[in-house]
Design an enzyme around this catalytic site. Structure first.
Site, PDB file in Angstrom:
ATOM      1  N   HIS A 137     -10.297  -5.724  -2.796  1.00 50.07           N
ATOM      2  CA  HIS A 137      -8.964  -5.991  -2.253  1.00 50.07           C
ATOM      3  C   HIS A 137      -9.052  -6.125  -0.741  1.00 50.07           C
ATOM      4  O   HIS A 137      -9.983  -5.613  -0.119  1.00 50.07           O
ATOM      5  CB  HIS A 137      -7.985  -4.863  -2.626  1.00 50.07           C
ATOM      6  CG  HIS A 137      -8.423  -3.509  -2.152  1.00 50.07           C
ATOM      7  ND1 HIS A 137      -9.321  -2.740  -2.846  1.00 50.07           N
ATOM      8  CD2 HIS A 137      -8.106  -2.804  -1.037  1.00 50.07           C
ATOM      9  CE1 HIS A 137      -9.529  -1.604  -2.189  1.00 50.07           C
ATOM     10  NE2 HIS A 137      -8.802  -1.627  -1.082  1.00 50.07           N
ATOM     11  N   ASP A 196       0.847  -1.196   0.000  1.00 52.05           N
ATOM     12  CA  ASP A 196       0.000   0.000   0.000  1.00 52.05           C
ATOM     13  C   ASP A 196       0.878   1.239   0.000  1.00 52.05           C
ATOM     14  O   ASP A 196       1.835   1.346   0.772  1.00 52.05           O
ATOM     15  CB  ASP A 196      -0.904  -0.022   1.240  1.00 52.05           C
ATOM     16  CG  ASP A 196      -2.030   0.999   1.158  1.00 52.05           C
ATOM     17  OD1 ASP A 196      -1.731   2.209   0.987  1.00 52.05           O
ATOM     18  OD2 ASP A 196      -3.189   0.604   1.270  1.00 52.05           O
ATOM     19  N   ILE A 197       0.557   2.180  -0.879  1.00 50.51           N
ATOM     20  CA  ILE A 197       1.356   3.385  -1.051  1.00 50.51           C
ATOM     21  C   ILE A 197       1.227   4.347   0.148  1.00 50.51           C
ATOM     22  O   ILE A 197       2.083   5.182   0.392  1.00 50.51           O
ATOM     23  CB  ILE A 197       0.935   4.079  -2.371  1.00 50.51           C
ATOM     24  CG1 ILE A 197       2.047   4.881  -2.977  1.00 50.51           C
ATOM     25  CG2 ILE A 197      -0.326   4.884  -2.217  1.00 50.51           C
ATOM     26  CD1 ILE A 197       1.756   5.292  -4.422  1.00 50.51           C
TER      27      ILE A 197
HETATM   28  P1  AMP Z   1      -9.797   1.369   0.301  1.00 53.94           P
HETATM   29  O1  AMP Z   1     -10.380   1.390  -1.098  1.00 53.94           O
HETATM   30  O2  AMP Z   1     -10.555   2.277   1.218  1.00 53.94           O
HETATM   31  O3  AMP Z   1      -9.688  -0.019   0.858  1.00 53.94           O
HETATM   32  O4  AMP Z   1      -8.356   1.979   0.229  1.00 53.94           O
HETATM   33  C1  AMP Z   1      -7.549   1.802  -0.908  1.00 53.94           C
HETATM   34  C2  AMP Z   1      -6.116   1.669  -0.477  1.00 53.94           C
HETATM   35  O5  AMP Z   1      -5.338   1.620  -1.661  1.00 53.94           O
HETATM   36  C3  AMP Z   1      -5.579   2.829   0.362  1.00 53.94           C
HETATM   37  O6  AMP Z   1      -4.991   2.307   1.555  1.00 53.94           O
HETATM   38  C4  AMP Z   1      -4.536   3.488  -0.535  1.00 53.94           C
HETATM   39  O7  AMP Z   1      -3.413   3.979   0.164  1.00 53.94           O
HETATM   40  C5  AMP Z   1      -4.151   2.355  -1.474  1.00 53.94           C
HETATM   41  N1  AMP Z   1      -3.695   2.797  -2.797  1.00 53.94           N
HETATM   42  C6  AMP Z   1      -4.327   3.644  -3.634  1.00 53.94           C
HETATM   43  N2  AMP Z   1      -3.626   3.788  -4.768  1.00 53.94           N
HETATM   44  C7  AMP Z   1      -2.532   3.002  -4.658  1.00 53.94           C
HETATM   45  C8  AMP Z   1      -1.411   2.718  -5.512  1.00 53.94           C
HETATM   46  N3  AMP Z   1      -1.285   3.277  -6.722  1.00 53.94           N
HETATM   47  N4  AMP Z   1      -0.470   1.861  -5.058  1.00 53.94           N
HETATM   48  C9  AMP Z   1      -0.571   1.293  -3.836  1.00 53.94           C
HETATM   49  N5  AMP Z   1      -1.610   1.520  -3.001  1.00 53.94           N
HETATM   50  C10 AMP Z   1      -2.570   2.361  -3.389  1.00 53.94           C
END
Ligand code: AMP
Ligand code: ZN
Length: 130
Positions: free
Chosen positions: A94, A30-31
């Site tokens: 996810h 996670d970024i």
């Molecule tokens: P959620 O949809 O609420 O479960 O959160 C989405 C998660 O994806 C968050 O924790 C973000 O930090 C993560 N996220 C979003 N874009 C990216 C990316 N390009 N690479 C890695 N993690 C990401």
């Protein structure tokens, strides 16, 4: 046109620190982690919610999830793994696998930042045992 950012990670249109990949699944860091080593595990096919994933893939996912959790415990040195499903920011099913510690509460969903280059080190450490 598919605008899903997680589909774009799968197709390599955008980069990610991938720790595991097979025919059906991809796991990456996670970024914006709540703890270092925070992993997202997703099916390569796009489903909106985790509960939309077909049963056979769900079974496969559960076994893979366990494997990643064991890797995190062994390699990150955390006390346990928090499993979370939200899906409010990214509409591609996810699961969050978050290294957790008895003395640090996860409840606040605070965020931590990687030092430069540190995310790649975490990725390679986890990848090495998957
Ligand atoms: P959620 O949809 O609420 O479960 O959160 C989405 C998660 O994806 C968050 O924790 C973000 O930090 C993560 N996220 C979003 N874009 C990216 C990316 N390009 N690479 C890695 N993690 C990401
Ligand atoms: Zn998608």
């Amino acid at each position: 046109m598919n605008t899903c950012i997680f589909c774009k990670i799968i197709s390599r249109e955008i980069p990610a620190d991938i720790v595991y990949e097979d025919k059906n699944f991809l796991a990456f860091l996670d970024i914006n982690p709540t703890q270092k080593g925070h992993i997202l595990l997703m099916p390569k096919s796009h489903y909106r919610w985790v509960q939309d994933i077909p049963d056979d893939l769900t079974q496969e996912s559960a076994l893979l999830q366990k494997k990643i959790m064991n890797s995190l415990t062994a390699n990150i040195g955390c006390d346990y793994i928090l499993i979370a499903v939200e899906g409010l920011q990214v509409e591609h099913a996810h699961t969050h696998l978050i290294p957790s510690y008895f003395d640090k509460k996860n409840a606040d969903w605070h965020h931590v930042t990687y030092d430069p280059g540190e995310i790649a080190k975490y990725a390679s450490k986890i990848r090495s045992v998957l």
